[in-house]
Design a protein around this motif. Structure first.
Motif, PDB file in Angstrom:
ATOM      1  N   THR A   2       0.755  -1.219   0.058  1.00 38.71           N
ATOM      2  CA  THR A   2       0.024  -0.158   0.083  1.00 38.71           C
ATOM      3  C   THR A   2       0.860   1.268   0.059  1.00 38.71           C
ATOM      4  OG1 THR A   2      -1.667  -1.055   1.156  1.00 38.71           O
ATOM      5  CG2 THR A   2      -1.581   1.263   1.161  1.00 38.71           C
ATOM      6  N   THR A   3       0.409   2.305  -0.722  1.00 38.11           N
ATOM      7  CA  THR A   3       1.244   3.607  -0.792  1.00 38.11           C
ATOM      8  C   THR A   3       0.395   4.741   0.240  1.00 38.11           C
ATOM      9  OG1 THR A   3       2.314   3.173  -2.797  1.00 38.11           O
ATOM     10  CG2 THR A   3       1.975   5.427  -2.257  1.00 38.11           C
ATOM     11  N   VAL A   4       0.970   5.151   1.166  1.00 37.55           N
ATOM     12  CA  VAL A   4       0.234   6.060   1.991  1.00 37.55           C
ATOM     13  C   VAL A   4       0.886   7.418   1.619  1.00 37.55           C
ATOM     14  CG1 VAL A   4      -0.086   6.682   4.395  1.00 37.55           C
ATOM     15  CG2 VAL A   4      -0.070   4.421   3.814  1.00 37.55           C
ATOM     16  N   LEU A   5      -0.101   8.377   1.338  1.00 39.17           N
ATOM     17  CA  LEU A   5       0.227   9.942   0.994  1.00 39.17           C
ATOM     18  C   LEU A   5      -0.206  10.561   2.353  1.00 39.17           C
ATOM     19  CD1 LEU A   5       1.029  12.146  -0.451  1.00 39.17           C
ATOM     20  CD2 LEU A   5      -1.202  12.373  -1.491  1.00 39.17           C
ATOM     21  N   ILE A  97      -4.786   8.145   1.792  1.00 41.80           N
ATOM     22  CA  ILE A  97      -4.443   9.747   1.970  1.00 41.80           C
ATOM     23  C   ILE A  97      -4.444   9.881   3.575  1.00 41.80           C
ATOM     24  CG2 ILE A  97      -4.713  11.971   1.270  1.00 41.80           C
ATOM     25  CD1 ILE A  97      -5.826   9.431  -1.172  1.00 41.80           C
ATOM     26  N   VAL A  98      -3.738  10.272   4.307  1.00 40.33           N
ATOM     27  CA  VAL A  98      -3.872  10.704   5.635  1.00 40.33           C
ATOM     28  C   VAL A  98      -3.561  12.185   5.572  1.00 40.33           C
ATOM     29  CG1 VAL A  98      -3.098  10.215   7.962  1.00 40.33           C
ATOM     30  CG2 VAL A  98      -3.164   8.591   6.593  1.00 40.33           C
ATOM     31  N   ALA A  99      -4.506  13.086   5.933  1.00 40.18           N
ATOM     32  CA  ALA A  99      -4.290  14.536   5.888  1.00 40.18           C
ATOM     33  C   ALA A  99      -4.549  15.120   7.126  1.00 40.18           C
ATOM     34  CB  ALA A  99      -5.455  15.142   5.004  1.00 40.18           C
ATOM     35  N   GLY A 100      -3.561  15.735   7.924  1.00 44.05           N
ATOM     36  CA  GLY A 100      -3.962  16.633   9.059  1.00 44.05           C
ATOM     37  C   GLY A 100      -4.229  18.056   8.573  1.00 44.05           C
ATOM     38  N   VAL A 101      -5.602  18.540   9.019  1.00 45.99           N
ATOM     39  CA  VAL A 101      -6.041  19.498   8.684  1.00 45.99           C
ATOM     40  C   VAL A 101      -6.758  20.158   9.723  1.00 45.99           C
ATOM     41  CG1 VAL A 101      -7.646  20.586   6.956  1.00 45.99           C
ATOM     42  CG2 VAL A 101      -6.681  18.405   6.259  1.00 45.99           C
ATOM     43  N   THR A 147      -8.892   5.758  -0.194  1.00 43.22           N
ATOM     44  CA  THR A 147      -9.429   6.078   0.954  1.00 43.22           C
ATOM     45  C   THR A 147      -8.813   7.406   1.538  1.00 43.22           C
ATOM     46  OG1 THR A 147      -9.546   3.620   1.844  1.00 43.22           O
ATOM     47  CG2 THR A 147      -9.406   5.326   3.495  1.00 43.22           C
ATOM     48  N   LEU A 148      -9.377   8.206   2.194  1.00 42.54           N
ATOM     49  CA  LEU A 148      -9.264   9.455   2.753  1.00 42.54           C
ATOM     50  C   LEU A 148      -9.233   9.515   4.330  1.00 42.54           C
ATOM     51  CD1 LEU A 148      -8.060  12.521   2.397  1.00 42.54           C
ATOM     52  CD2 LEU A 148     -10.499  13.005   1.870  1.00 42.54           C
ATOM     53  N   VAL A 149      -8.328   9.796   5.052  1.00 42.12           N
ATOM     54  CA  VAL A 149      -8.391   9.878   6.438  1.00 42.12           C
ATOM     55  C   VAL A 149      -8.178  11.363   6.931  1.00 42.12           C
ATOM     56  CG1 VAL A 149      -7.507   9.265   8.549  1.00 42.12           C
ATOM     57  CG2 VAL A 149      -7.795   7.377   6.928  1.00 42.12           C
ATOM     58  N   LEU A 150      -9.134  12.069   7.381  1.00 38.70           N
ATOM     59  CA  LEU A 150      -9.021  13.568   7.741  1.00 38.70           C
ATOM     60  C   LEU A 150      -8.971  13.652   9.394  1.00 38.70           C
ATOM     61  CD1 LEU A 150     -11.965  14.859   5.544  1.00 38.70           C
ATOM     62  CD2 LEU A 150      -9.453  14.995   5.073  1.00 38.70           C
ATOM     63  N   LEU A 151      -7.751  14.133   9.723  1.00 39.08           N
ATOM     64  CA  LEU A 151      -7.238  14.215  11.065  1.00 39.08           C
ATOM     65  C   LEU A 151      -7.334  15.755  11.365  1.00 39.08           C
ATOM     66  CD1 LEU A 151      -4.464  11.790  11.274  1.00 39.08           C
ATOM     67  CD2 LEU A 151      -6.919  11.171  11.736  1.00 39.08           C
ATOM     68  N   GLY A 180     -14.775  13.902  -3.057  1.00 36.00           N
ATOM     69  CA  GLY A 180     -15.797  13.034  -3.628  1.00 36.00           C
ATOM     70  C   GLY A 180     -16.133  13.510  -4.860  1.00 36.00           C
ATOM     71  N   TYR A 181     -15.883  14.542  -5.232  1.00 34.29           N
ATOM     72  CA  TYR A 181     -16.160  15.159  -6.702  1.00 34.29           C
ATOM     73  C   TYR A 181     -14.987  14.443  -7.426  1.00 34.29           C
ATOM     74  CZ  TYR A 181     -16.533  18.384 -10.705  1.00 34.29           C
ATOM     75  OH  TYR A 181     -16.970  18.915 -11.867  1.00 34.29           O
ATOM     76  N   ILE A 182     -14.007  13.997  -7.384  1.00 35.49           N
ATOM     77  CA  ILE A 182     -12.901  13.265  -8.097  1.00 35.49           C
ATOM     78  C   ILE A 182     -12.898  11.966  -7.919  1.00 35.49           C
ATOM     79  CG2 ILE A 182     -11.426  15.248  -8.232  1.00 35.49           C
ATOM     80  CD1 ILE A 182      -9.499  14.224  -6.155  1.00 35.49           C
ATOM     81  N   GLY A 183     -13.687  11.340  -6.891  1.00 37.34           N
ATOM     82  CA  GLY A 183     -14.129   9.775  -6.951  1.00 37.34           C
ATOM     83  C   GLY A 183     -13.350   9.330  -5.647  1.00 37.34           C
ATOM     84  N   ILE A 184     -13.135  10.014  -4.730  1.00 33.97           N
ATOM     85  CA  ILE A 184     -12.817   9.737  -3.229  1.00 33.97           C
ATOM     86  C   ILE A 184     -13.852   9.679  -2.327  1.00 33.97           C
ATOM     87  CG2 ILE A 184     -10.864   9.432  -1.485  1.00 33.97           C
ATOM     88  CD1 ILE A 184      -8.739  10.690  -3.529  1.00 33.97           C
TER      89      ILE A 184
END
Length: 232
Positions: A2-5, A97-101, A147-151, A180-184
């Motif tokens: 798996t590749t994690v961004l 995709i793991v994003a700290g926001v 998959t998108l994870v929002l932290l 979601g608009y781009i398919g995630i």
């Protein structure tokens, strides 16, 4: 594999609990990725810190270049889109995709908004055809099952679904819409609240968020392993 961004967008350096005035979202994203790597040490992690190195904002030249057919673009247009292409390439390579926001004034940081503007790209992450019957826009990333994870982190409390001021939260809803608009569309959220109160409620919120992150990693890893096993 798996590749994690791993994306961070906080303007704060360091991590709360470790560094003075450190970031809660950097704390959560680092915890998530560290736990993921402990369970799946052979996976690839891509790192993108838009908090410290924000992408350039969209300009008129950027829009002109993006909506020009690739074969007709000039060298100047390709240079204008260079960073955007790098960001899109990273996104396409990632499975998770793991994003700290953090929340800044009810929305995402400007640095993260610039990132979103650079990866929502006609012809690369969404399609557009005026002659298409029905909806002229469609997502291009749906088949990849990303998959998108929002932290997140918030100064006040009650921003979650059903909370006292949920209607004032324009962070996660905005990101869910854009991705979601781009398919995630497989999106998971964990957030720390009460930051401005700096009392026991903040301490409990941090502890609860860290527990939630650990459980989320375990659940996602189990799902990834199950899919890999079924495909073997």
């Amino acid at each position: 594999m798996t590749t994690v961004l791993h994306i961070d967008s906080s303007a704060r350096a360091g991590r709360s609990g470790t560094d003075p005035h450190g970031s809660h979202t950097r704390r959560l994203s680092a915890r998530f990725v560290a736990r993921w790597c402990a369970l799946r040490p052979h996976d690839t992690v891509l790192r993108r810190d838009v908090g410290f190195a924000p992408p350039p904002p969209v300009t008129g030249d950027w829009i002109h270049a993006a909506f020009t057919r690739p074969a007709a673009r000039t060298d100047a247009m390709r240079e204008t889109l260079r960073v955007s292409d790098e960001l899109v390439d990273e996104l396409l390579a990632a499975d998770l995709i793991v994003a700290g926001v953090p929340m800044y004034n009810f929305g995402m940081p400007a640095q993260m908004k610039a990132y979103v503007d650079n990866i929502v790209r006609v012809g690369r992450t969404f399609g557009f055809d005026r002659a298409r019957e029905g909806e002229p826009y469609w997502p291009l990333l749906t088949p990849y099952g990303k998959t998108l994870v929002l932290l997140g982190s918030r100064g006040d409390y009650g921003y979650g679904t059903g909370g006292r001021i949920a209607a004032m939260n324009h962070v996660e809803p905005h990101l869910r819409t854009a991705f979601g608009y781009i398919g995630i569309t497989d999106v998971h959220e964990v957030a720390i609240e009460y930051d401005e109160f700096a009392d026991d409620r903040l301490a409990r919120s941090i502890a609860d968020a860290e527990t939630a992150v650990d459980r989320l990693v375990d659940r996602l890893v189990a799902g990834t392993d199950a899919r890999r096993g079924a495909a073997a």
